[in-house]
Design an enzyme around this catalytic site. Structure first.
Site, PDB file in Angstrom:
ATOM      1  N   GLY A  44     -50.073 115.650-105.439  1.00  0.00           N
ATOM      2  CA  GLY A  44     -48.779 116.204-105.047  1.00  0.00           C
ATOM      3  C   GLY A  44     -47.826 115.146-104.523  1.00  0.00           C
ATOM      4  O   GLY A  44     -46.631 115.156-104.843  1.00  0.00           O
ATOM      5  N   CYS A  45     -48.342 114.226-103.740  1.00  0.00           N
ATOM      6  CA  CYS A  45     -47.492 113.173-103.171  1.00  0.00           C
ATOM      7  C   CYS A  45     -47.023 112.207-104.248  1.00  0.00           C
ATOM      8  O   CYS A  45     -45.902 111.702-104.192  1.00  0.00           O
ATOM      9  CB  CYS A  45     -48.232 112.445-102.055  1.00  0.00           C
ATOM     10  SG  CYS A  45     -48.608 113.528-100.657  1.00  0.00           S
ATOM     11  N   THR A  46     -47.870 111.955-105.229  1.00  0.00           N
ATOM     12  CA  THR A  46     -47.470 111.101-106.342  1.00  0.00           C
ATOM     13  C   THR A  46     -46.371 111.770-107.144  1.00  0.00           C
ATOM     14  O   THR A  46     -45.375 111.142-107.502  1.00  0.00           O
ATOM     15  CB  THR A  46     -48.689 110.774-107.234  1.00  0.00           C
ATOM     16  OG1 THR A  46     -49.646 110.064-106.445  1.00  0.00           O
ATOM     17  CG2 THR A  46     -48.284 109.937-108.430  1.00  0.00           C
TER      18      THR A  46
END
Length: 155
Positions: A44-46
């Site tokens: 998700g952060c990527t």
């Protein structure tokens, strides 16, 4: 989460390149997008970081800078930036003090929430949103907030 319309708290943070980000240093010059995210290299952060990377030209055109903030180390941030070609700074908040200052709590008491603040040139929070699951909404909501700032500054 901090209230829209309030003054953004002063912020100083070590960046991935060894320099220090100072929110006050941009006062009167740039709008600022501060996005808090849980962890480098997670799916998700990527996605969120790459969305901001892909939308960076649009954000710059709206007279704003982006700074991502997580509890990862500067070394982790450097590797994350290099792997995904991120062209904006990432700040380290290892002790969580910036998360506390900006009221970034934890989802289920475990994972830091995904919160984006859009701060105008006067240091006022003009938008704040949390999309823990709808990660793809951060970029369009950010651009809409910056467009609103531009529209109201012209009137």
């Amino acid at each position: 989460m901090l209230e829209v319309g309030t003054k953004a708290p002063p912020l100083e943070a070590p960046l991935d390149d060894g320099s220090t980000f100072r929110l006050a240093g941009l006062a009167g010059e740039k709008n600022v997008v501060l996005y808090f995210y849980p962890k480098d290299f997670t799916a998700g952060c990527t996605k969120q970081a790459c969305d901001f990377r892909d939308g960076h030209d649009s954000i710059r055109a709206l007279d704003a800078v982006i700074v991502g903030i997580s509890r990862d180390s500067p070394e982790s941030h450097r590797a994350f930036k290099q792997r995904y070609g991120l062209d904006f700074p990432l700040a380290s908040d290892i002790d969580g003090s910036m998360h506390d200052l900006y009221e970034v709590d934890r989802l289920w008491g475990i994972v830091p929430r995904r919160i984006t603040y859009v701060i105008d040139k006067q240091g006022i929070i003009r938008a704040a949103f949390r999309h823990d699951v709808a990660i793809g909404r951060h970029l369009p909501d950010t651009i809409a907030a910056l467009q609103s700032i531009r529209a109201t500054s012209r009137t």
